[in-house]
Scaffold this active site. Structure first.
Site, PDB file in Angstrom:
ATOM      1  N   GLY A  29     -90.859-149.221  74.908  1.00 58.07           N
ATOM      2  CA  GLY A  29     -91.417-150.176  73.793  1.00 58.07           C
ATOM      3  C   GLY A  29     -91.538-149.534  72.256  1.00 58.07           C
ATOM      4  O   GLY A  29     -90.689-148.401  72.306  1.00 58.07           O
ATOM      5  N   ASN A  30     -92.181-150.040  71.339  1.00 59.99           N
ATOM      6  CA  ASN A  30     -92.465-149.418  70.183  1.00 59.99           C
ATOM      7  C   ASN A  30     -93.753-149.575  69.533  1.00 59.99           C
ATOM      8  O   ASN A  30     -94.628-150.425  70.006  1.00 59.99           O
ATOM      9  CB  ASN A  30     -91.180-149.932  69.066  1.00 59.99           C
ATOM     10  CG  ASN A  30     -90.977-151.470  68.885  1.00 59.99           C
ATOM     11  OD1 ASN A  30     -92.135-151.870  68.239  1.00 59.99           O
ATOM     12  ND2 ASN A  30     -90.135-151.874  69.385  1.00 59.99           N
ATOM     13  N   ARG A  31     -93.997-149.111  68.327  1.00 59.32           N
ATOM     14  CA  ARG A  31     -95.321-149.116  67.918  1.00 59.32           C
ATOM     15  C   ARG A  31     -95.658-150.341  66.793  1.00 59.32           C
ATOM     16  O   ARG A  31     -96.454-150.145  66.183  1.00 59.32           O
ATOM     17  CB  ARG A  31     -95.598-147.828  67.124  1.00 59.32           C
ATOM     18  CG  ARG A  31     -95.463-146.501  67.869  1.00 59.32           C
ATOM     19  CD  ARG A  31     -95.966-145.469  66.982  1.00 59.32           C
ATOM     20  NE  ARG A  31     -95.638-144.216  67.656  1.00 59.32           N
ATOM     21  CZ  ARG A  31     -96.665-143.805  68.577  1.00 59.32           C
ATOM     22  NH1 ARG A  31     -97.617-144.348  69.108  1.00 59.32           N
ATOM     23  NH2 ARG A  31     -96.202-142.388  69.330  1.00 59.32           N
ATOM     24  N   SER A  32     -94.740-151.536  66.835  1.00 61.12           N
ATOM     25  CA  SER A  32     -94.794-152.508  66.020  1.00 61.12           C
ATOM     26  C   SER A  32     -96.227-153.093  66.556  1.00 61.12           C
ATOM     27  O   SER A  32     -96.510-153.479  67.612  1.00 61.12           O
ATOM     28  CB  SER A  32     -93.582-153.274  65.997  1.00 61.12           C
ATOM     29  OG  SER A  32     -94.152-154.623  65.334  1.00 61.12           O
ATOM     30  N   ALA A  96     -89.519-155.923  65.504  1.00 62.56           N
ATOM     31  CA  ALA A  96     -88.799-154.535  65.756  1.00 62.56           C
ATOM     32  C   ALA A  96     -88.216-154.709  67.228  1.00 62.56           C
ATOM     33  O   ALA A  96     -89.007-154.862  67.997  1.00 62.56           O
ATOM     34  CB  ALA A  96     -90.156-153.412  65.954  1.00 62.56           C
TER      35      ALA A  96
END
Ligand code: C5P
Length: 229
Positions: A29-32, A96
Site C-alpha cells: 500500500g501507500n501513505r495516501s 495514489a
C-alpha cells in the site's frame, strides 16, 4: 457556502491509496490518507456539481451525500473510474494508484518455513489509468472536457520538482496537473498543504497553500474557470 460554479456538471474524483494483495491478509500500500480527494469532493459538491467519488483506502470517511464507489486495487479503481468517466465533464485523479502490483496473490497466507528459501515478490506494472482516460478521449473525440492529474514529487530543489511535473504533464497528456512536493512530513496525512497547478500553456503555475479544504476550493475554482474559457 455553496455556489453554482459547477451546477449541472458531472465530476469524477478518485481518492485514497490502492492496496495490492500479496495474500489474503497482506498487501502493498501507500501513505495516501484520502484527505485531499475528500476535500475536493466536498468542494465540488458545494459548487453545485454532481460528484462521483471513487475511493480506494482512506483514513477519512467519504463526504455525506456524495455518491461513492469503494475499491481496493488499482485494477478495480481502473474499472470504476473508466466507467464513471464515460459520462463525466471533469475527471480529477487524486488517488495514489500503485504503479506495480504483485504478479500473483497467494490464495492462502504465505508462511515462513525453516526448510524453504525466503519468498521473492515479483511485481508487474499496473495500467496508467490517467493516461488511459486521456487516450480514450483522444481516440473517441469525446469525453471529459477537463482531465486533471496529480503529482507527488520528492526533490531537492523546487526547480527540479517543477521540471519533473512539467514532464509528467506532457507524458500523461492531461489538461491540468496539480503538483505537491512530498517527503519527510510533508503532505501525506497532513491537514496543511502547498500545491502548484500547471497547465499546457507553459505559463507560471498557480500556487496555493493552506488547509486541504482551502486548496481544494482553489482547485475547483480553477476547474470551473477552465470549463468556461
Ligand atoms: O506517474 P505518477 O504515479 O506519479 O502519476 C500520478 C498521477 O497519475 C495521479 O493523478 C494518479 O492518480 C495517476 N495514476 C494513474 N494510474 C497509475 C498511476 C498513477 O491514473 N497506475
Amino acid at each position: 457556502a455553496g455556489t453554482t460554479m459547477l451546477l449541472g456538471k458531472r465530476v469524477v474524483i478518485t481518492s485514497g491509496g490502492t492496496r495490492e494483495p500479496l495474500d489474503p491478509v497482506r498487501f502493498l500500500g501507500n501513505r495516501s490518507s484520502g484527505k485531499q480527494g475528500v476535500a475536493l469532493a466536498r468542494a465540488a459538491a458545494a459548487a453545485g456539481a454532481e460528484v462521483e467519488l471513487v475511493a480506494a483506502h482512506m483514513d477519512v470517511a467519504p463526504p455525506e451525500g456524495v455518491k461513492t464507489t469503494r475499491v481496493e486495487t488499482a485494477l478495480q479503481l481502473r474499472t470504476a473510474t473508466l466507467e464513471a468517466s464515460a459520462r463525466a465533464d471533469v475527471v480529477i485523479m487524486a488517488a495514489a494508484v500503485a504503479d506495480f502490483r504483485p504478479a500473483e496473490a497467494a490464495e492462502t497466507k504465505i508462511k515462513k518455513r525453516d526448510d524453504a528459501a525466503d519468498p521473492v515478490i515479483t511485481l508487474v506494472r499496473n495500467p496508467d489509468i490517467l493516461q488511459e482516460i486521456v487516450q480514450v478521449r483522444r481516440d473517441s473525440g469525446t469525453g471529459p472536457a477537463l482531465i486533471v492529474g496529480f503529482a507527488a514529487e520528492t526533490g531537492d530543489s523546487s526547480s527540479d520538482v517543477l521540471g519533473y511535473a512539467r514532464q509528467k504533464l506532457a507524458r500523461k497528456g492531461c489538461d491540468l496537473l496539480v503538483l505537491n512536493q512530498v517527503g519527510r512530513d510533508l503532505v501525506f496525512g497532513q491537514d496543511q498543504t502547498a500545491i502548484s497547478i500547471l497547465d499546457n500553456s507553459g505559463a507560471d503555475p498557480q500556487v496555493a497553500t493552506g488547509s486541504k479544504d482551502t486548496v481544494a476550493r482553489t482547485i475547483i475554482e480553477r476547474v470551473a474557470a477552465e470549463l468556461v474559457s
